[in-house]
Scaffold this active site. Structure first.
Site, PDB file in Angstrom:
ATOM      1  N   TYR A 188      -8.999   5.730   7.910  1.00  0.00           N
ATOM      2  CA  TYR A 188      -9.115   6.028   9.345  1.00  0.00           C
ATOM      3  C   TYR A 188     -10.146   7.153   9.459  1.00  0.00           C
ATOM      4  O   TYR A 188      -9.940   8.238   8.919  1.00  0.00           O
ATOM      5  CB  TYR A 188      -7.781   6.508   9.919  1.00  0.00           C
TER       6      TYR A 188
ATOM      7  N   TYR B   7       4.305   6.533  10.274  1.00  0.00           N
ATOM      8  CA  TYR B   7       3.412   5.424   9.923  1.00  0.00           C
ATOM      9  C   TYR B   7       4.173   4.310   9.201  1.00  0.00           C
ATOM     10  O   TYR B   7       3.971   3.130   9.490  1.00  0.00           O
ATOM     11  CB  TYR B   7       2.261   5.922   9.036  1.00  0.00           C
TER      12      TYR B   7
ATOM     13  N   PRO C 235      -3.742   0.337  18.869  1.00  0.00           N
ATOM     14  CA  PRO C 235      -3.513  -0.128  17.487  1.00  0.00           C
ATOM     15  C   PRO C 235      -3.732   0.943  16.403  1.00  0.00           C
ATOM     16  O   PRO C 235      -3.506   0.686  15.238  1.00  0.00           O
ATOM     17  CB  PRO C 235      -4.496  -1.276  17.327  1.00  0.00           C
TER      18      PRO C 235
ATOM     19  N   LYS D 255       1.283  -0.154  15.060  1.00  0.00           N
ATOM     20  CA  LYS D 255       2.663  -0.268  15.524  1.00  0.00           C
ATOM     21  C   LYS D 255       2.957  -1.514  16.352  1.00  0.00           C
ATOM     22  O   LYS D 255       4.115  -1.904  16.480  1.00  0.00           O
ATOM     23  CB  LYS D 255       3.013   0.971  16.367  1.00  0.00           C
TER      24      LYS D 255
ATOM     25  N   HIS E 155       0.844  -1.203   0.000  1.00  0.00           N
ATOM     26  CA  HIS E 155       0.000   0.000   0.000  1.00  0.00           C
ATOM     27  C   HIS E 155       0.877   1.249   0.000  1.00  0.00           C
ATOM     28  O   HIS E 155       1.774   1.377   0.816  1.00  0.00           O
ATOM     29  CB  HIS E 155      -0.911   0.021   1.244  1.00  0.00           C
TER      30      HIS E 155
HETATM   31  P1  FAS Z   1       1.513 -12.010  21.792  1.00  0.00           P
HETATM   32  O1  FAS Z   1       0.706 -11.582  22.926  1.00  0.00           O
HETATM   33  O2  FAS Z   1       1.056 -11.993  20.405  1.00  0.00           O
HETATM   34  O3  FAS Z   1       2.166 -13.462  22.054  1.00  0.00           O
HETATM   35  C1  FAS Z   1       2.584 -13.841  23.340  1.00  0.00           C
HETATM   36  C2  FAS Z   1       2.512 -15.356  23.410  1.00  0.00           C
HETATM   37  O4  FAS Z   1       2.998 -15.768  24.702  1.00  0.00           O
HETATM   38  C3  FAS Z   1       1.078 -15.878  23.311  1.00  0.00           C
HETATM   39  O5  FAS Z   1       1.011 -16.929  22.372  1.00  0.00           O
HETATM   40  C4  FAS Z   1       0.759 -16.366  24.725  1.00  0.00           C
HETATM   41  O6  FAS Z   1      -0.116 -17.482  24.732  1.00  0.00           O
HETATM   42  C5  FAS Z   1       2.122 -16.729  25.239  1.00  0.00           C
HETATM   43  N1  FAS Z   1       2.223 -16.689  26.707  1.00  0.00           N
HETATM   44  C6  FAS Z   1       1.648 -15.794  27.557  1.00  0.00           C
HETATM   45  N2  FAS Z   1       1.982 -16.097  28.832  1.00  0.00           N
HETATM   46  C7  FAS Z   1       2.783 -17.197  28.784  1.00  0.00           C
HETATM   47  C8  FAS Z   1       3.440 -17.989  29.759  1.00  0.00           C
HETATM   48  N3  FAS Z   1       3.337 -17.690  31.062  1.00  0.00           N
HETATM   49  N4  FAS Z   1       4.179 -19.048  29.356  1.00  0.00           N
HETATM   50  C9  FAS Z   1       4.293 -19.336  28.026  1.00  0.00           C
HETATM   51  N5  FAS Z   1       3.698 -18.636  27.033  1.00  0.00           N
HETATM   52  C10 FAS Z   1       2.949 -17.574  27.423  1.00  0.00           C
HETATM   53  N6  FAS Z   1      -1.112  -4.633  16.638  1.00  0.00           N
HETATM   54  C11 FAS Z   1      -1.190  -3.980  15.457  1.00  0.00           C
HETATM   55  O7  FAS Z   1      -0.151  -3.568  14.921  1.00  0.00           O
HETATM   56  N7  FAS Z   1      -2.426  -3.776  14.854  1.00  0.00           N
HETATM   57  C12 FAS Z   1      -3.593  -4.261  15.424  1.00  0.00           C
HETATM   58  O8  FAS Z   1      -4.668  -4.079  14.872  1.00  0.00           O
HETATM   59  C13 FAS Z   1      -3.546  -4.961  16.634  1.00  0.00           C
HETATM   60  N8  FAS Z   1      -4.691  -5.466  17.208  1.00  0.00           N
HETATM   61  C14 FAS Z   1      -4.592  -6.131  18.419  1.00  0.00           C
HETATM   62  C15 FAS Z   1      -5.741  -6.661  19.055  1.00  0.00           C
HETATM   63  C16 FAS Z   1      -5.644  -7.321  20.292  1.00  0.00           C
HETATM   64  C17 FAS Z   1      -6.879  -7.888  20.965  1.00  0.00           C
HETATM   65  C18 FAS Z   1      -4.387  -7.437  20.925  1.00  0.00           C
HETATM   66  C19 FAS Z   1      -4.266  -8.121  22.286  1.00  0.00           C
HETATM   67  C20 FAS Z   1      -3.246  -6.931  20.310  1.00  0.00           C
HETATM   68  C21 FAS Z   1      -3.338  -6.277  19.044  1.00  0.00           C
HETATM   69  N9  FAS Z   1      -2.216  -5.770  18.386  1.00  0.00           N
HETATM   70  C22 FAS Z   1      -2.272  -5.111  17.213  1.00  0.00           C
HETATM   71  C23 FAS Z   1      -0.939  -5.923  18.948  1.00  0.00           C
HETATM   72  C24 FAS Z   1      -0.476  -7.312  18.607  1.00  0.00           C
HETATM   73  O9  FAS Z   1      -0.460  -7.483  17.226  1.00  0.00           O
HETATM   74  C25 FAS Z   1       0.855  -7.480  19.272  1.00  0.00           C
HETATM   75  O10 FAS Z   1       1.694  -6.349  19.058  1.00  0.00           O
HETATM   76  C26 FAS Z   1       1.560  -8.724  18.834  1.00  0.00           C
HETATM   77  O11 FAS Z   1       0.699  -9.804  19.031  1.00  0.00           O
HETATM   78  C27 FAS Z   1       2.831  -8.826  19.672  1.00  0.00           C
HETATM   79  O12 FAS Z   1       3.302 -10.098  19.544  1.00  0.00           O
HETATM   80  P2  FAS Z   1       4.012 -10.824  20.792  1.00  0.00           P
HETATM   81  O13 FAS Z   1       4.976  -9.880  21.417  1.00  0.00           O
HETATM   82  O14 FAS Z   1       4.484 -12.114  20.249  1.00  0.00           O
HETATM   83  O15 FAS Z   1       2.859 -11.036  21.886  1.00  0.00           O
HETATM   84  C1  PHB Z   2      -5.903  -4.167  10.861  1.00  0.00           C
HETATM   85  O1  PHB Z   2      -6.048  -4.371   9.644  1.00  0.00           O
HETATM   86  O2  PHB Z   2      -6.202  -5.020  11.732  1.00  0.00           O
HETATM   87  C2  PHB Z   2      -5.342  -2.829  11.323  1.00  0.00           C
HETATM   88  C3  PHB Z   2      -4.781  -1.983  10.380  1.00  0.00           C
HETATM   89  C4  PHB Z   2      -4.259  -0.764  10.796  1.00  0.00           C
HETATM   90  C5  PHB Z   2      -4.333  -0.419  12.134  1.00  0.00           C
HETATM   91  C6  PHB Z   2      -4.900  -1.281  13.079  1.00  0.00           C
HETATM   92  C7  PHB Z   2      -5.409  -2.503  12.661  1.00  0.00           C
HETATM   93  O3  PHB Z   2      -3.859   0.793  12.527  1.00  0.00           O
END
Ligand code: FAS
Ligand code: PHB
Length: 388
Positions: free
Chosen positions: A200, A383, A292, A296, A72
């Site tokens: 957005y 961004y 989000p 980032k 994009h």
């Molecule tokens: P994660 O949380 O993805 O992974 C951590 C892992 O550790 C999990 O699999 C968990 O089960 C495991 N774990 C936890 N405790 C443990 C323990 N005690 N022992 C062993 N394993 C354990 N980012 C964006 O850029 N755009 C978005 O739209 C966006 N939407 C999101 C929506 C939600 C609901 C959430 C919670 C996050 C969102 N994020 C978004 C952020 C997300 O993408 C994170 O930045 C990304 O998952 C980070 O990855 P990890 O650091 O691997 O953490």
């Molecule tokens: C998504 O596609 O999930 C998304 C994209 C951009 C954002 C947040 C979420 O800033």
């Protein structure tokens, strides 16, 4: 069991770190508390910065991303019915890649299995030992018995609710947090996106994001109250509210359909300092959370992991300069992303508590963006992602 680097968590941070370490010939084992299917079932990020794309290529797992991902060159902002396109490529020479976190995770999992790297899923009661010294270990229950994974280093990639950040004594971890008074209600559907780029939107009814996963799969978000529940929102209610919040000329192209997934995510800004405690290193959501809005979260996690993988490779090549500088270097990038994500969230969401003055200031900021290429360039640079 023994390895060089024990990784806690098999989300994108842990999996990407494992793949990069493997490229450097560094043995690693991942210990994950949930099942692989559960990890894959979580619908999260959708936009990859060039830093993340480059790291996926460096790890040797970028082929499907380049085949199926959508490059994009820009995105749109809409304030009520006024629209502004941020020309990312024209302003920075860079672009972003639309490719879901689920697919990133799937590619990394497949690579790990093909490389024969060990991942222990459904590990219970994970705890860390010896991280202050030179013989750290991850101890957990699996297969009905206690197991001990000894390593040279532990990488805490276990997300916001994980055990690693909570292991050092509380007075050793300095946290900074801002919780936002709303959440994001997200919906995934096999419908064509309403626009070919992300929109957005900020309207009197609240924030909206029109995103996508492909040309046939859309991802939408609505700002919602924290006391709302997913079951309060039928698909019909979601589509009707989205149509009200989108700019009219975009809403005309909205194609609705049954939701594949619906969830509400709370929004917070959070940083834990430092990101190193002896032989324990934190990366990704274990150390920081961003709202989000700025896309980032996943990309910051990748930046941490890129720095940590290089630092560990340098260690095994004889230099600890990278490890000693990891926390300070990672946090510099983290705080710039925290600022941008906070700024973009404050600009685009409804804050009734800020009254009419707050609304006018938000509108003035948007109007200034419309008239200032310099302001648009500053937004675009943040961004597309700041250099590692
Ligand atoms: P994660 O949380 O993805 O992974 C951590 C892992 O550790 C999990 O699999 C968990 O089960 C495991 N774990 C936890 N405790 C443990 C323990 N005690 N022992 C062993 N394993 C354990 N980012 C964006 O850029 N755009 C978005 O739209 C966006 N939407 C999101 C929506 C939600 C609901 C959430 C919670 C996050 C969102 N994020 C978004 C952020 C997300 O993408 C994170 O930045 C990304 O998952 C980070 O990855 P990890 O650091 O691997 O953490
Ligand atoms: C998504 O596609 O999930 C998304 C994209 C951009 C954002 C947040 C979420 O800033």
């Amino acid at each position: 069991m023994r390895t060089q680097v024990a990784i806690v968590g098999a989300g994108p941070s842990g999996l990407l770190l494992g793949a990069l370490l493997h490229r450097h010939g560094i043995d690693n084992v991942i210990v994950e508390q949930r099942s692989g299917d559960y990890v894959l079932s979580r619908i999260r990020a959708g936009v990859l910065e060039q830093v993340m794309v480059d790291l996926m290529d460096e790890a040797g797992v970028g082929a499907r991303m380049h085949r199926e991902g959508l490059p994009h060159d820009g995105f749109e902002m809409a304030f009520d019915h006024d629209r502004l396109r941020i020309d990312l490529h024209g302003l920075t020479g860079k672009r972003v890649m639309v490719y879901g976190q689920t697919e990133v995770t799937r590619d990394l999992m497949d690579h790990r299995a093909q490389a024969g790297l060990q991942t222990v899923y459904e590990a219970d009661g994970v705890r860390l030992e010896g991280w202050e010294g030179t013989r750290p270990a991850v101890v957990f229950q699996h297969g009905g018995r206690e197991q001990r994974l000894e390593a040279d280093f532990i990488a805490g990639c276990d997300g916001f609710h994980g055990v690693c950040r909570r292991t050092p004594p509380p007075d050793a971890v300095h946290t900074f947090e801002k919780v936002y008074p709303f959440g994001w209600l997200g919906l995934l559907a096999d419908t064509p996106p309403v626009h070919h780029e992300l929109i957005y939107g900020s309207s009197g009814r609240g924030f909206t994001l029109a995103s996508m996963r492909s040309h046939t799969r859309s991802r939408y978000y609505l700002q919602c109250r924290l006391d709302e529940k997913v079951e309060d929102w039928s698909d019909e209610a979601f589509w009707a509210e989205l149509r009200r919040r989108l700019p009219a000329d975009a809403a005309e192209h909205l194609v609705t359909g049954p939701s594949l997934e619906k969830s509400i995510a709370p929004l917070r800004s959070f940083v834990a300092e430092p990101m190193r405690f002896g032989r324990l290193f934190l990366a990704g959501d274990a150390a920081h959370i961003v709202p989000p809005t700025g896309a980032k979260g996943l990309n910051l996690a990748a930046g941490d992991v890129g720095l940590l993988a290089r630092a560990l490779a340098e260690h095994y090549a004889g230099s600890d300069e990278g490890l000693d500088g990891y926390s300070a270097r990672a946090l510099k990038r983290v705080w710039k992303a925290e600022r941008f994500s906070w700024w973009f969230t404050m600009l685009m969401h409804q804050f009734p508590e800020n009254g009419g003055f707050g609304l006018r200031v938000q509108r003035a900021e948007f109007d200034f963006l419309c008239q200032s290429r310099a302001a648009q360039q500053a937004l675009a640079e943040n961004y597309v992602g700041l250099p590692l």
